[in-house]
Design a protein around this motif. Sequence first.
Motif, PDB file in Angstrom:
ATOM      1  N   ILE A 332      -3.922 -27.659 -34.929  1.00  0.00           N
ATOM      2  CA  ILE A 332      -4.109 -26.305 -35.471  1.00  0.00           C
ATOM      3  C   ILE A 332      -3.554 -26.234 -36.894  1.00  0.00           C
ATOM      4  N   GLU A 336      -8.292 -30.818 -41.242  1.00  0.00           N
ATOM      5  CA  GLU A 336      -8.972 -30.423 -42.489  1.00  0.00           C
ATOM      6  C   GLU A 336     -10.489 -30.396 -42.337  1.00  0.00           C
ATOM      7  N   ILE A 338     -12.261 -31.280 -38.845  1.00  0.00           N
ATOM      8  CA  ILE A 338     -12.594 -30.860 -37.477  1.00  0.00           C
ATOM      9  C   ILE A 338     -12.066 -29.445 -37.251  1.00  0.00           C
ATOM     10  N   HIS A 339     -12.860 -28.608 -36.578  1.00  0.00           N
ATOM     11  CA  HIS A 339     -12.389 -27.265 -36.245  1.00  0.00           C
ATOM     12  C   HIS A 339     -11.724 -27.281 -34.871  1.00  0.00           C
ATOM     13  N   TYR A 340     -10.561 -26.636 -34.771  1.00  0.00           N
ATOM     14  CA  TYR A 340      -9.921 -26.466 -33.471  1.00  0.00           C
ATOM     15  C   TYR A 340     -10.574 -25.245 -32.817  1.00  0.00           C
ATOM     16  N   ALA A 341     -11.532 -25.493 -31.934  1.00  0.00           N
ATOM     17  CA  ALA A 341     -12.333 -24.399 -31.368  1.00  0.00           C
ATOM     18  C   ALA A 341     -13.042 -24.888 -30.115  1.00  0.00           C
ATOM     19  N   ARG A 348     -20.846 -29.488 -36.892  1.00  0.00           N
ATOM     20  CA  ARG A 348     -19.407 -29.542 -37.197  1.00  0.00           C
ATOM     21  C   ARG A 348     -18.662 -30.093 -35.990  1.00  0.00           C
ATOM     22  N   SER A 349     -17.721 -30.973 -36.218  1.00  0.00           N
ATOM     23  CA  SER A 349     -16.906 -31.486 -35.116  1.00  0.00           C
ATOM     24  C   SER A 349     -15.946 -30.412 -34.624  1.00  0.00           C
ATOM     25  N   LEU A 350     -15.735 -30.386 -33.316  1.00  0.00           N
ATOM     26  CA  LEU A 350     -14.867 -29.391 -32.688  1.00  0.00           C
ATOM     27  C   LEU A 350     -13.943 -30.102 -31.712  1.00  0.00           C
ATOM     28  N   ASP A 398      -8.805 -37.361 -40.109  1.00  0.00           N
ATOM     29  CA  ASP A 398      -8.327 -36.069 -39.610  1.00  0.00           C
ATOM     30  C   ASP A 398      -7.520 -36.259 -38.325  1.00  0.00           C
TER      31      ASP A 398
END
Length: 406
Positions: A332, A336, A338-341, A348-350, A398
Motif C-alpha cells: 500500500i 508504484e 501495480i495497484h493494490y486493489a 493494469r496489474s492488481l 515493484d
Amino acid sequence: MTHTNRPAGPMTTAIHAGEAPDPTTQASAPPLHMSSTFVTDQVAGFSAHDLEDGADGYLYTRWDNPTVAMLEKKIAAMQGAEACLCTASGMAAASAIFFTFLSAGDHVVVSDVSYAGVAELARDTLPRMGIEVSVVNMSDLEAVAAAIRPNTRLIHTETPVNPIGRLTDLAAVSKLAREAGALLSCDATFASPLGMDAVGLGADLTMHSITKYIGGHGDALGGAVAGRADLIARMRAEAAIHHGGILSPFNAWLIARGASTLPLRMKAHEAGAQEVAEWLEADPRVTRVIYPGLASHPQAELAARQMKNRSGMISFQVGDAAAGERVAQQMIDRLEVIHYAVSLGHHRSLVFWMGTEALMETSFRLEGAQLEDYRAYAGDGIFRLSVGLEDAEDLIADLDRTLGDR
Ligand SMILES: *Cc1c(COP(=O)(O)O)cnc(C)c1O
C-alpha cells in the motif's frame, strides 16, 4: 466469415464475430444502440414467451438489444458455444444460472472454494429458497461423486478457482454430471475463453465475469453465460426478462471493444505471469507460488492437459499471517506500478492480500479435510496477483521494493 469452410482463427473470431459494417451508415466500427425500446410494425405480445432473438426485430432492451446481442455473439463464438446471455455483472451471471435451473427441493453441488460472492450466495441464499447445497472440493473426484443425490440438478465449479488457483478436471466432472442427469456449469473467469475449451470439455454452461479478462480494461462491469441455445433461451426468459439483471448497451459496447483484443492480451498476460511467477519462486522472501505454468503447481499435469493458456493469475505466500499483513502494508505504501486493489484481468496489474482466517469466517467456512486442502494452497493467506500488460521487469521491480529486506 472466410471464403473456405475452414473456421476462422481465434484472433479473427474475437475481432469480427457478432460484428459487420453498419448497413445504414457503412460504419466499420459497431454502433452503440442506447435505446430502451424499438419501434415495431408487429402487433406483438409483451411476455417473455414472445421472445425472438432479434430476427424479427427488437422489442425492448430487457429482452434484447443490438449492441448487447453483438457482444453475446462474439463471446459465444470465442467460447465455441451455440449461444450466450450477457448480464449486469458476473454475480448476475451466477444468480442467473442458479435461479433458472434450481427450484425448491433440488440439490446443487458447488465448489467449496469459489469467488466469495458465489460462495456466500450458495451458503446463505440458496438454502433460504429451499435448495439443498453440498460444498465439495472439486479437485477430489471421489468427493464429487459421493455428493451426488437423486435430486442433484446442477454441479457448479470454477477453474482455476479464485483465489487459490486450484483446478477442476472438467472432462471428469462433466462425466459425473452427465451420469447423474445434472447440468455442469463452470465459472471460467480466471481462464478466459482462451484458457481452456470448457464447452468441448463438457461444461453445459460456461460463465465469466466479463468485468475481468473479456472487458480487460477495468472500466465496465458485466457477466456472461455461454452454452447450448435451449439453455440460454431459458435463462433469457427467466434471468434477463423476469429478474431483470441485464447488461447496459454502453457496457456491452465497451466490453466488446476490449474483447476484440482478448487473444492477443491473453498471450501477453500469460508471458508476463510466467516471468513474474518464476521470479517470485526464486526469491527467498516468497515461501510459496501457485501458478498453472509452474512445474511446482500441485496439478501441473492437469494444467498441461486442460489449459491452452495459463492466464495471468498468480497467488503467492510470504510466510504467516503477520508477515502477509506486513507486506500488504508495504505494498500500500510503496507500490508504484501495480495497484493494490481487488478485481483482476485488467491491463493494469492488481494485487490484494487475502487472509485465510478472515475468508473462512466470511465466505468459505471450511473445516477438517476441506480446510486442510485450502491451506495446502493458501497457508495463512495469499497475495492474489493479476499480472497486467505492463513490462514484466517493472512489475518485478515493484514487487522487489515491497517484499521487504532480503
Ligand atoms: C469477479 C468474479 C465474479 C463476480 O463478477 P462481478 O463482475 O464482479 O460481479 C465471479 N466469479 C469470479 C471467478 C470472479 O473473479
